[in-house]
Write an enzyme that holds these catalytic residues in place. Structure first.
Site, PDB file in Angstrom:
ATOM      1  N   CYS A   2       0.853  -1.168   0.000  1.00 46.19           N
ATOM      2  CA  CYS A   2       0.000   0.000   0.000  1.00 46.19           C
ATOM      3  C   CYS A   2       0.897   1.228   0.000  1.00 46.19           C
ATOM      4  O   CYS A   2       2.109   1.126   0.158  1.00 46.19           O
ATOM      5  CB  CYS A   2      -0.855   0.001   1.252  1.00 46.19           C
ATOM      6  SG  CYS A   2      -1.735  -1.549   1.468  1.00 46.19           S
ATOM      7  N   ARG A  27       1.310   1.757  -5.961  1.00 44.92           N
ATOM      8  CA  ARG A  27       1.547   0.747  -4.925  1.00 44.92           C
ATOM      9  C   ARG A  27       0.281  -0.032  -4.570  1.00 44.92           C
ATOM     10  O   ARG A  27       0.329  -1.007  -3.830  1.00 44.92           O
ATOM     11  CB  ARG A  27       2.079   1.428  -3.661  1.00 44.92           C
ATOM     12  CG  ARG A  27       3.357   2.185  -3.879  1.00 44.92           C
ATOM     13  CD  ARG A  27       3.800   2.844  -2.597  1.00 44.92           C
ATOM     14  NE  ARG A  27       4.123   1.853  -1.600  1.00 44.92           N
ATOM     15  CZ  ARG A  27       5.289   1.242  -1.483  1.00 44.92           C
ATOM     16  NH1 ARG A  27       6.256   1.551  -2.313  1.00 44.92           N
ATOM     17  NH2 ARG A  27       5.506   0.343  -0.551  1.00 44.92           N
ATOM     18  N   TRP A  74      -3.642  -1.878  -1.382  1.00 44.84           N
ATOM     19  CA  TRP A  74      -3.597  -3.102  -2.186  1.00 44.84           C
ATOM     20  C   TRP A  74      -3.974  -4.211  -1.222  1.00 44.84           C
ATOM     21  O   TRP A  74      -3.213  -4.548  -0.308  1.00 44.84           O
ATOM     22  CB  TRP A  74      -2.183  -3.301  -2.737  1.00 44.84           C
ATOM     23  CG  TRP A  74      -2.054  -4.446  -3.684  1.00 44.84           C
ATOM     24  CD1 TRP A  74      -2.335  -4.440  -5.023  1.00 44.84           C
ATOM     25  CD2 TRP A  74      -1.579  -5.763  -3.385  1.00 44.84           C
ATOM     26  NE1 TRP A  74      -2.084  -5.672  -5.566  1.00 44.84           N
ATOM     27  CE2 TRP A  74      -1.615  -6.519  -4.594  1.00 44.84           C
ATOM     28  CE3 TRP A  74      -1.139  -6.409  -2.234  1.00 44.84           C
ATOM     29  CZ2 TRP A  74      -1.217  -7.840  -4.668  1.00 44.84           C
ATOM     30  CZ3 TRP A  74      -0.742  -7.739  -2.308  1.00 44.84           C
ATOM     31  CH2 TRP A  74      -0.784  -8.439  -3.525  1.00 44.84           C
ATOM     32  N   ASN A 100       1.285   0.007   5.863  1.00 40.67           N
ATOM     33  CA  ASN A 100       1.730  -0.779   4.718  1.00 40.67           C
ATOM     34  C   ASN A 100       2.540  -1.941   5.273  1.00 40.67           C
ATOM     35  O   ASN A 100       3.453  -1.729   6.063  1.00 40.67           O
ATOM     36  CB  ASN A 100       2.593   0.088   3.798  1.00 40.67           C
ATOM     37  CG  ASN A 100       3.277  -0.728   2.722  1.00 40.67           C
ATOM     38  OD1 ASN A 100       2.722  -1.700   2.233  1.00 40.67           O
ATOM     39  ND2 ASN A 100       4.478  -0.335   2.368  1.00 40.67           N
ATOM     40  N   GLY A 101       2.195  -3.163   4.872  1.00 40.66           N
ATOM     41  CA  GLY A 101       2.913  -4.334   5.373  1.00 40.66           C
ATOM     42  C   GLY A 101       1.921  -5.407   5.789  1.00 40.66           C
ATOM     43  O   GLY A 101       0.743  -5.339   5.425  1.00 40.66           O
ATOM     44  N   GLU A 480      10.719 -12.598 -20.564  1.00 45.22           N
ATOM     45  CA  GLU A 480      10.344 -11.247 -20.163  1.00 45.22           C
ATOM     46  C   GLU A 480       9.221 -10.716 -21.063  1.00 45.22           C
ATOM     47  O   GLU A 480       8.278 -10.068 -20.594  1.00 45.22           O
ATOM     48  CB  GLU A 480      11.581 -10.326 -20.196  1.00 45.22           C
ATOM     49  CG  GLU A 480      11.326  -8.860 -19.924  1.00 45.22           C
ATOM     50  CD  GLU A 480      10.617  -8.564 -18.600  1.00 45.22           C
ATOM     51  OE1 GLU A 480      10.478  -9.457 -17.755  1.00 45.22           O
ATOM     52  OE2 GLU A 480      10.169  -7.412 -18.434  1.00 45.22           O
ATOM     53  N   LYS A 484       5.548  -9.469 -19.698  1.00 45.20           N
ATOM     54  CA  LYS A 484       5.059  -8.117 -19.977  1.00 45.20           C
ATOM     55  C   LYS A 484       3.669  -8.171 -20.578  1.00 45.20           C
ATOM     56  O   LYS A 484       2.777  -7.441 -20.177  1.00 45.20           O
ATOM     57  CB  LYS A 484       6.044  -7.439 -20.933  1.00 45.20           C
ATOM     58  CG  LYS A 484       6.211  -5.984 -20.824  1.00 45.20           C
ATOM     59  CD  LYS A 484       6.955  -5.430 -19.635  1.00 45.20           C
ATOM     60  CE  LYS A 484       7.223  -6.330 -18.501  1.00 45.20           C
ATOM     61  NZ  LYS A 484       7.860  -5.854 -17.347  1.00 45.20           N
ATOM     62  N   GLU A 487       0.961  -9.460 -17.952  1.00 49.41           N
ATOM     63  CA  GLU A 487       0.665  -8.645 -16.769  1.00 49.41           C
ATOM     64  C   GLU A 487      -0.185  -7.427 -17.082  1.00 49.41           C
ATOM     65  O   GLU A 487      -0.935  -6.968 -16.237  1.00 49.41           O
ATOM     66  CB  GLU A 487       1.924  -8.272 -15.979  1.00 49.41           C
ATOM     67  CG  GLU A 487       2.796  -7.200 -16.564  1.00 49.41           C
ATOM     68  CD  GLU A 487       3.975  -6.843 -15.653  1.00 49.41           C
ATOM     69  OE1 GLU A 487       3.792  -6.739 -14.438  1.00 49.41           O
ATOM     70  OE2 GLU A 487       5.083  -6.660 -16.169  1.00 49.41           O
ATOM     71  N   HIS A 503       8.241 -30.912 -27.784  1.00 54.81           N
ATOM     72  CA  HIS A 503       8.101 -31.914 -26.725  1.00 54.81           C
ATOM     73  C   HIS A 503       6.767 -31.789 -25.991  1.00 54.81           C
ATOM     74  O   HIS A 503       6.616 -32.305 -24.891  1.00 54.81           O
ATOM     75  CB  HIS A 503       9.286 -31.819 -25.754  1.00 54.81           C
ATOM     76  CG  HIS A 503      10.591 -32.150 -26.424  1.00 54.81           C
ATOM     77  ND1 HIS A 503      10.929 -33.412 -26.819  1.00 54.81           N
ATOM     78  CD2 HIS A 503      11.614 -31.357 -26.826  1.00 54.81           C
ATOM     79  CE1 HIS A 503      12.109 -33.401 -27.418  1.00 54.81           C
ATOM     80  NE2 HIS A 503      12.541 -32.158 -27.431  1.00 54.81           N
ATOM     81  N   LYS A 602       3.224  -2.062  -7.785  1.00 57.86           N
ATOM     82  CA  LYS A 602       4.594  -1.817  -8.230  1.00 57.86           C
ATOM     83  C   LYS A 602       5.627  -2.427  -7.300  1.00 57.86           C
ATOM     84  O   LYS A 602       6.615  -2.997  -7.728  1.00 57.86           O
ATOM     85  CB  LYS A 602       4.805  -0.304  -8.340  1.00 57.86           C
ATOM     86  CG  LYS A 602       6.158   0.100  -8.870  1.00 57.86           C
ATOM     87  CD  LYS A 602       6.269  -0.244 -10.332  1.00 57.86           C
ATOM     88  CE  LYS A 602       7.629   0.097 -10.901  1.00 57.86           C
ATOM     89  NZ  LYS A 602       7.810  -0.585 -12.200  1.00 57.86           N
TER      90      LYS A 602
HETATM   91  C1  AGP Z   1       7.532  -6.194 -13.602  1.00 55.79           C
HETATM   92  O1  AGP Z   1       6.871  -5.752 -14.720  1.00 55.79           O
HETATM   93  C2  AGP Z   1       6.729  -6.661 -12.520  1.00 55.79           C
HETATM   94  N1  AGP Z   1       5.664  -5.812 -12.216  1.00 55.79           N
HETATM   95  C3  AGP Z   1       7.390  -7.419 -11.396  1.00 55.79           C
HETATM   96  O2  AGP Z   1       7.661  -8.678 -11.929  1.00 55.79           O
HETATM   97  C4  AGP Z   1       8.680  -6.867 -10.730  1.00 55.79           C
HETATM   98  O3  AGP Z   1       9.736  -6.892 -11.628  1.00 55.79           O
HETATM   99  C5  AGP Z   1       8.992  -7.713  -9.488  1.00 55.79           C
HETATM  100  O4  AGP Z   1       7.935  -7.605  -8.588  1.00 55.79           O
HETATM  101  C6  AGP Z   1      10.294  -7.322  -8.829  1.00 55.79           C
HETATM  102  O5  AGP Z   1      10.274  -6.010  -8.383  1.00 55.79           O
HETATM  103  P1  AGP Z   1      11.593  -5.273  -7.937  1.00 55.79           P
HETATM  104  O6  AGP Z   1      12.470  -5.173  -9.139  1.00 55.79           O
HETATM  105  O7  AGP Z   1      11.141  -3.935  -7.446  1.00 55.79           O
HETATM  106  O8  AGP Z   1      12.228  -6.101  -6.872  1.00 55.79           O
END
Ligand code: AGP
Length: 607
Positions: A2, A27, A74, A100-101, A480, A484, A487, A503, A602
């Site tokens: 959060c 966040r 969140w 937050n936590g 990657e 992308k 997500e 396979h 994030k």
């Molecule tokens: C990336 O697009 C993601 N949202 C996520 O995988 C991110 O890279 C991951 O949570 C790691 O975050 P960080 O680099 O802040 O540790």
């Protein structure tokens, strides 16, 4: 994950809190709220949904000179709802808390408080904190917060206000980020720097288990034993504008356009006259003399940067590398051998799994070098050494420019390990360093593929499944690319090593299935082309990505993205951007919120 913010000063507290929350919405964004102490009364306003709903609720409300705290959520405990939104209060409604936590022992604490007659109104873990503070309150809010946090297990960044103390915010932190903004005649707290940058560039980082009292004119920090703690201010040298959209429709597309600059800055911070210098992070002759193994640990996109690291460090330095997902590493009883270097990669520097994995590796005797973007973040502070990336603030939840800069950092480490270990001779080292230096300029050419990609996405956005294939570094890149796409566009996708398709997974290819094939490893080009032919023969539509001069047969790809020539080992640095653009345009076509995809945040500061 959060976001929390707090303000004590002379301004109207309402817009300060709302602006701060806007910067922290990345966040979490399923509900928002604030608490203001004005005219000796505590007022709490909160609502389910995005911040806009809270802004409407607060329309016309002015509170100059009041103190206040705000929160964007969140959800972890309990669905997004009015009751579960922060701030949470004690039964009398005179103490309010944002958090937050995760409070891990909240059930036990809740039971105890219920036995004492406390009535809970939410399903959250946070609510126990408000009641605990109330339970220990004997006229001193700081003492009550200290007593409350001493009973908490888990992670927290807290902001607390009370109508009995109308001038102060009490803040506390453990394992969740919290910064204090030191202004003139005003002070702030926040989960992240962009939220306070409009008011001050001087930032104090609260350490774990510290508490602080913030008033308009003073900030007092106390360690876990209650002793005053000295803290030097860190001066933020990046601009608030860097955390704004700057004319782009979304943060993500703006951040993709910042990649050439971010990569150049990251490289230039360590590379002079054709030589890379990482001696200050311990990558020197002494390290290489004893090194037996390199471990790389990260999550998500950062893990994919780590996978590229595995391929190139093994290739250039011939040192064995193990790359692990942090949430797996921490629980798999990892084997750390003497002379092992652990590379920790994190944009935010706050990812809970990555942080825990780093602590585990440290406990087992590994030497830790972290690649981090956010200056002063927990991972940066706890690592033995830090190689900062220079991506600047990354706001879009989907990581783009931060990934490119993580790659830059990893290439620099691989080249240095290669040189120091003697596996790269001077000529090869210089050739690779020159090649790396050319990448930021080539990136400007890569960005010119965006119209082609946008056009292609407008024809493909209704695909329900996409397969990304490649070999070697192209396979790692595909991982990657796939992350992308899924997500942000919510399109199911998978990354496959092109040679592995046959396979099993090739059974999923049918008429019209989209396959994105990267063929930028020249030594594997013919083999990848054969794999493309295999999917084409089963009806796939193919988007191929290759170098300008590649001999991609005209009859197997429906669309070909051609990228400027560079050495094969640098292919991921160039090829990831078209993949990011593809995910971006697919999402725009589908009409989804590019910067704030559902269910994500994030900075993942919970396990
Ligand atoms: C990336 O697009 C993601 N949202 C996520 O995988 C991110 O890279 C991951 O949570 C790691 O975050 P960080 O680099 O802040 O540790």
């Amino acid at each position: 994950m959060c976001g929390i913010v707090g303000y004590a000063g002379g301004r109207d507290v309402v817009p300060v809190l709302l602006n701060g929350l806007k910067k922290l919405e990345y966040r979490g964004y399923d509900s928002a709220g604030l608490a203001i102490v004005a005219g000796g009364r505590l007022e709490v306003k909160k609502t389910k949904g995005r911040l806009g709903a809270l802004c409407s609720l607060m329309e016309g409300r002015k509170a100059p000179g009041a103190v206040g705290i705000g929160h964007t959520r969140w959800a972890t405990h309990g669905e997004p709802s009015f009751e579960n939104s922060h701030p949470h209060t004690n039964c009398a409604g005179d103490i309010a808390v944002v958090h937050n936590g995760i409070i891990e022992n909240y059930q036990k604490l809740k039971k105890w408080l219920q036995q004492e007659g406390v009535v809970f109104v939410s399903e959250t873990d946070t609510e126990v904190v408000a009641h605990l503070i109330n339970r220990f309150y004997e006229g001193d809010l700081l003492a009550a917060v200290k007593a409350a946090v001493s009973h908490i297990e888990g992670s927290y960044a807290l902001g607390v206000v009370s109508e009995k103390h109308p001038d102060m915010i009490v803040a506390a932190k453990k394992d969740s980020p919290l910064v204090i903004g030191a202004g003139r005649g005003e002070n702030l707290i926040a989960s992240d720097i962009p939220a306070i940058l409009e008011y001050t560039r001087d930032v104090l980082f609260l350490e774990d288990r510290e508490v602080a009292v913030i008033t308009r004119n003073a900030v007092s920090i106390f360690d876990e034993y209650g002793m005053p703690a000295e803290r030097e201010a860190y001066h933020v040298d990046w601009d608030a504008a860097q955390a704004e959209k700057g004319g782009y429709e979304h943060f993500m597309i703006k951040e993709i356009h910042e990649e050439p600059r971010a990569m150049a800055d990251t490289l230039m911070s360590r590379c002079r006259d054709g030589m890379i210098d990482l001696s200050d992070i311990g990558i020197d002759e002494a390290l290489v003399r004893d090194i037996s193994k390199v471990g790389i640990v990260a999550c998500g996109t950062a893990y994919h940067a780590g996978m590229v690291g595995k391929y190139i460090i093994e290739k250039l330095a011939r040192i064995p590398v193990e790359a692990d997902i942090a949430s797996e590493f921490r629980y798999r009883d990892p084997l750390i051998v003497p002379g092992q270097l652990m590379i920790i990669i994190s944009q935010s520097g706050e990812t809970a799994d990555t942080l825990a994995a780093m602590r585990e590796a440290k406990k087992r005797g590994a030497k830790i070098a972290a690649i981090v973007n956010v200056v002063g973040s927990t991972i940066a502070r706890e690592a033995d050494a830090v190689l900062y990336t220079h991506a600047g603030p990354e706001i879009a939840v989907a990581s783009t420019k931060a990934y490119n800069t993580q790659l830059m950092a990893i290439y620099m480490i691989a080249l240095e390990l290669g040189r120091l270990s003697g596996h790269l001779d001077t000529a090869d080292y210089q050739r690779y360093v020159q090649g790396l230096n050319r990448i930021p300029a080539l990136m400007n050419t890569v960005l010119q593929t965006k119209d082609q990609i946008s056009r292609f996405a407008s024809q493909q956005f209704s695909q329900s499944s996409v397969f990304f294939i490649g070999r070697g570094l192209d396979y790692v890149l595909s991982m990657e690319a796939s992350l992308k796409l899924k997500e942000i566009s919510y399109v199911h996708s998978e990354a496959y090593a092109a040679g592995e398709l046959k396979h099993g997974t090739i059974a999923l290819i049918e008429d019209g299935t989209l396959v994105v094939a990267t063929a930028m490893q020249r030594s594997l080009f013919d083999k990848t082309v054969s794999n493309i032919k295999e999917v084409k023969a089963r009806g796939a539509r193919v988007l191929a990505v290759c170098f300008e001069g590649s001999d991609m047969p005209a009859d197997i790809a429906d669309e070909v993205i051609r990228l400027p020539e560079t050495d094969d080992i640098f292919a991921p640095l160039l090829a990831v951007t078209p993949m990011q653009l593809f995910a971006y345009y697919m999402t725009v076509e589908k009409g989804f919120d590019v910067d704030k995809p559902r269910n994500l945040a994030k900075s993942v500061t919970v396990e």
